[in-house]
Structure formats: structure tokens, C-alpha cells
Design a protein around this motif. Structure first.
Motif, PDB file in Angstrom:
ATOM      1  N   THR A  79      21.758   6.385  34.686  1.00  0.00           N
ATOM      2  CA  THR A  79      21.607   5.315  33.705  1.00  0.00           C
ATOM      3  C   THR A  79      21.907   5.891  32.317  1.00  0.00           C
ATOM      4  O   THR A  79      21.977   7.116  32.144  1.00  0.00           O
ATOM      5  N   GLU A  80      22.073   5.034  31.350  1.00  0.00           N
ATOM      6  CA  GLU A  80      22.398   5.492  29.997  1.00  0.00           C
ATOM      7  C   GLU A  80      21.308   6.397  29.423  1.00  0.00           C
ATOM      8  O   GLU A  80      21.612   7.436  28.823  1.00  0.00           O
ATOM      9  N   PRO A  81      20.007   6.043  29.584  1.00  0.00           N
ATOM     10  CA  PRO A  81      18.961   6.952  29.075  1.00  0.00           C
ATOM     11  C   PRO A  81      19.000   8.317  29.763  1.00  0.00           C
ATOM     12  O   PRO A  81      18.788   9.344  29.117  1.00  0.00           O
ATOM     13  N   MET A  82      19.325   8.320  31.070  1.00  0.00           N
ATOM     14  CA  MET A  82      19.399   9.586  31.810  1.00  0.00           C
ATOM     15  C   MET A  82      20.603  10.413  31.350  1.00  0.00           C
ATOM     16  O   MET A  82      20.526  11.640  31.240  1.00  0.00           O
ATOM     17  N   LYS A  83      21.728   9.732  31.088  1.00  0.00           N
ATOM     18  CA  LYS A  83      22.896  10.436  30.559  1.00  0.00           C
ATOM     19  C   LYS A  83      22.591  11.083  29.208  1.00  0.00           C
ATOM     20  O   LYS A  83      22.959  12.228  28.960  1.00  0.00           O
ATOM     21  N   LYS A  84      21.904  10.309  28.382  1.00  0.00           N
ATOM     22  CA  LYS A  84      21.557  10.823  27.046  1.00  0.00           C
ATOM     23  C   LYS A  84      20.653  12.053  27.158  1.00  0.00           C
ATOM     24  O   LYS A  84      20.828  13.052  26.435  1.00  0.00           O
ATOM     25  N   LYS A  85      19.719  12.005  28.095  1.00  0.00           N
ATOM     26  CA  LYS A  85      18.802  13.123  28.286  1.00  0.00           C
ATOM     27  C   LYS A  85      19.554  14.370  28.758  1.00  0.00           C
ATOM     28  O   LYS A  85      19.319  15.479  28.271  1.00  0.00           O
ATOM     29  N   ARG A  86      20.473  14.159  29.743  1.00  0.00           N
ATOM     30  CA  ARG A  86      21.257  15.291  30.247  1.00  0.00           C
ATOM     31  C   ARG A  86      22.162  15.867  29.139  1.00  0.00           C
ATOM     32  O   ARG A  86      22.323  17.085  29.038  1.00  0.00           O
ATOM     33  N   GLN A  87      22.785  15.022  28.369  1.00  0.00           N
ATOM     34  CA  GLN A  87      23.667  15.478  27.292  1.00  0.00           C
ATOM     35  C   GLN A  87      22.906  16.273  26.234  1.00  0.00           C
ATOM     36  O   GLN A  87      23.389  17.307  25.748  1.00  0.00           O
ATOM     37  N   ASP A  88      21.715  15.794  25.910  1.00  0.00           N
ATOM     38  CA  ASP A  88      20.875  16.515  24.943  1.00  0.00           C
ATOM     39  C   ASP A  88      20.468  17.888  25.497  1.00  0.00           C
ATOM     40  O   ASP A  88      20.414  18.875  24.755  1.00  0.00           O
ATOM     41  N   GLU A  89      20.214  17.928  26.791  1.00  0.00           N
ATOM     42  CA  GLU A  89      19.840  19.193  27.442  1.00  0.00           C
ATOM     43  C   GLU A  89      20.993  20.192  27.391  1.00  0.00           C
ATOM     44  O   GLU A  89      20.793  21.380  27.117  1.00  0.00           O
ATOM     45  N   ILE A  90      22.215  19.694  27.654  1.00  0.00           N
ATOM     46  CA  ILE A  90      23.399  20.555  27.603  1.00  0.00           C
ATOM     47  C   ILE A  90      23.652  21.038  26.171  1.00  0.00           C
ATOM     48  O   ILE A  90      23.941  22.228  25.936  1.00  0.00           O
ATOM     49  N   LEU A  91      23.534  20.144  25.203  1.00  0.00           N
ATOM     50  CA  LEU A  91      23.758  20.492  23.809  1.00  0.00           C
ATOM     51  C   LEU A  91      22.759  21.545  23.327  1.00  0.00           C
ATOM     52  O   LEU A  91      23.121  22.498  22.631  1.00  0.00           O
ATOM     53  N   LYS A  92      21.487  21.376  23.730  1.00  0.00           N
ATOM     54  CA  LYS A  92      20.459  22.338  23.337  1.00  0.00           C
ATOM     55  C   LYS A  92      20.737  23.717  23.950  1.00  0.00           C
ATOM     56  O   LYS A  92      20.556  24.756  23.302  1.00  0.00           O
ATOM     57  N   LYS A  93      21.195  23.713  25.192  1.00  0.00           N
ATOM     58  CA  LYS A  93      21.509  24.977  25.854  1.00  0.00           C
ATOM     59  C   LYS A  93      22.655  25.690  25.139  1.00  0.00           C
ATOM     60  O   LYS A  93      22.621  26.923  24.954  1.00  0.00           O
ATOM     61  N   GLU A  94      23.657  24.943  24.725  1.00  0.00           N
ATOM     62  CA  GLU A  94      24.776  25.525  23.981  1.00  0.00           C
ATOM     63  C   GLU A  94      24.300  26.142  22.668  1.00  0.00           C
ATOM     64  O   GLU A  94      24.704  27.259  22.307  1.00  0.00           O
ATOM     65  N   GLN A  95      23.445  25.430  21.965  1.00  0.00           N
ATOM     66  CA  GLN A  95      22.926  25.921  20.687  1.00  0.00           C
ATOM     67  C   GLN A  95      22.056  27.165  20.881  1.00  0.00           C
ATOM     68  O   GLN A  95      22.110  28.102  20.075  1.00  0.00           O
ATOM     69  N   ASP A  96      21.270  27.183  21.948  1.00  0.00           N
ATOM     70  CA  ASP A  96      20.407  28.337  22.233  1.00  0.00           C
ATOM     71  C   ASP A  96      21.248  29.589  22.506  1.00  0.00           C
ATOM     72  O   ASP A  96      20.894  30.690  22.063  1.00  0.00           O
TER      73      ASP A  96
END
Length: 227
Positions: A79-96
Motif C-alpha cells: 500500500t502507499e503507506p507501506m511504500k513510504k515506510k520502506r522508502q524512508d527505511e532505505i533512505l535512512k540506511k543510505e544516510q547512515d
């Protein structure tokens, strides 16, 4: 900019000491440290830290790659909320990962600090030896060839690197020492060949020796004339 500052410093030093005809010289500290066992040990320890941190970064990148692949495989059912959550998780991992990489290998990062920490005792030892050589040789200025100061030409006569190595107990015994004075030998000139056809290096015939070998006298027989 460093080269310009170095040249200006050299110019000022030349003006300051040139009038007094002070002695000067130069050394190659990188060459000196490369011969020191302490420096080799420090570099080995530094490489160990570097390899450990690099492996940690590679492991984090593998985790990031796994997040990417899972998201790509499940995107159609999310779902869109789940996509947003996964994308935020990927973005945070990249920044870390970027933050950790900069912390370890960035400007004034851990690897930079470790290098300073491990090399400082070696550098202090070299500088102490340099100071002793400068005092022994009564040098007013001693430059570092491997530093920021750009040396466009260096006369080997002013190279005191080997003296510093000797001060550290790493010098070669046959360097910076006067050569042994051997016995003077008299060499007899070569004898001139007797052959008149012998040619010298210049192509001219070598004059024959004036001394002729003695030959036994031949018996001469007198022929009586018949009357």
C-alpha cells in the motif's frame, strides 16, 4: 597554495641566512621513516584498522542492497503507506552508511586521527635525530625534501639524510665516510713493439725500437780465384 607558501618561506630563509653565509642542508624524512621498523609496524596497525572499518561498510552496503531487492520484489503488493515506510527505511540506511564512511575515512576522520597517533612517536624520533645532526654539523637551516616545501633542485653535497639514519642506528657504514687512502702503485709503461707495421690507436705506425736483438755472426767463406 602550499607550494607558494613554501617558496616564500624558502626565499625569506635565503635572505635571512644568505648574508651570513650559514651552512644549510636537506633530508628526506619519508625515506628515513620507510627504513624504520617502528614505522612499518605503525603502517601495519593502521591497515588493520582500515580493513576492519571497510568490512563494516561493505556489510552495511549488503544490508542496503537487500532492502532494495525486497522493496522491488514486493512493491506491487504494498500500500502507499507501506511504500513510504520502506522508502524512508532505505533512505535512512543510505544516510547512515555515508555518515559512518565519513566518520571513518573522511576529512579528519578516524583513519586520519589514527595515522597521526601511530606516526607521531616515529616522527618525534626522526626530528630528534635531525636536531642532533644539525647541531653536530653546525647547520643553520635543514629542509625536509618530502614536506610541503617544493625543492626544484637539490645538490647531493647538502644531503644529510644518511647522517640522520646513522643517528638512528640505520645508516650504512660505507655512506658519508671518506674513502680509504690506498698505497700508491707505480705502473710501468708498456713496451713498444718491435714490429714496424704495428699501428697505434691513432692509426700511425709505431716507431720501431732502436735496440736490436743481437744475432750470432755468420761465418764468411773466402772463395779463392783460380789463376
Amino acid at each position: 597554495m602550499k607550494n607558494i607558501r613554501g617558496l616564500l618561506a624558502l626565499l625569506l630563509l635565503t635572505v635571512a641566512y644568505g648574508a651570513q653565509a650559514q651552512k644549510f642542508g636537506w633530508v628526506d624524512t619519508e625515506f628515513i621513516m620507510a627504513k624504520m621498523p617502528e614505522y612499518a609496524k605503525a603502517q601495519l596497525e593502521l591497515n588493520t584498522y582500515s580493513d576492519t572499518w571497510q568490512k563494516e561498510i561493505e556489510a552495511q552496503k549488503k544490508d542496503l542492497d537487500k532492502l532494495y531487492r525486497n522493496y522491488a520484489a514486493e512493491e506491487v503488493v504494498l500500500t502507499e503507506p507501506m511504500k513510504k515506510k520502506r522508502q524512508d527505511e532505505i533512505l535512512k540506511k543510505e544516510q547512515d552508511i555515508k555518515t559512518y564512511q565519513n566518520k571513518q575515512f573522511g576529512y579528519e576522520g578516524q583513519i586520519f586521527k589514527k595515522r597521526q597517533e601511530l606516526n607521531k612517536p616515529v616522527q618525534d624520533k626522526v626530528f630528534e635525530a635531525v636536531e642532533k645532526v644539525a647541531k653536530k654539523k653546525q647547520l643553520a637551516v635543514l629542509f625536509d625534501k618530502s614536506g610541503d616545501l617544493t625543492m626544484l633542485y637539490t645538490n647531493p653535497a647538502h644531503d644529510y639524510t644518511e647522517f640522520v639514519l646513522e643517528e638512528l642506528g640505520l645508516g650504512a657504514e660505507d655512506r658519508n665516510q671518506p674513502g680509504p687512502r690506498g698505497t700508491v702503485k707505480t705502473v710501468a709503461p708498456p713496451k713498444t713493439p718491435a714490429d714496424a707495421n704495428f699501428e697505434t690507436d691513432s692509426g700511425a705506425a709505431e716507431p720501431a725500437s732502436t735496440t736490436k736483438p743481437t744475432r750470432p755472426a755468420k761465418k764468411t767463406t773466402t772463395k779463392k780465384s783460380s789463376k
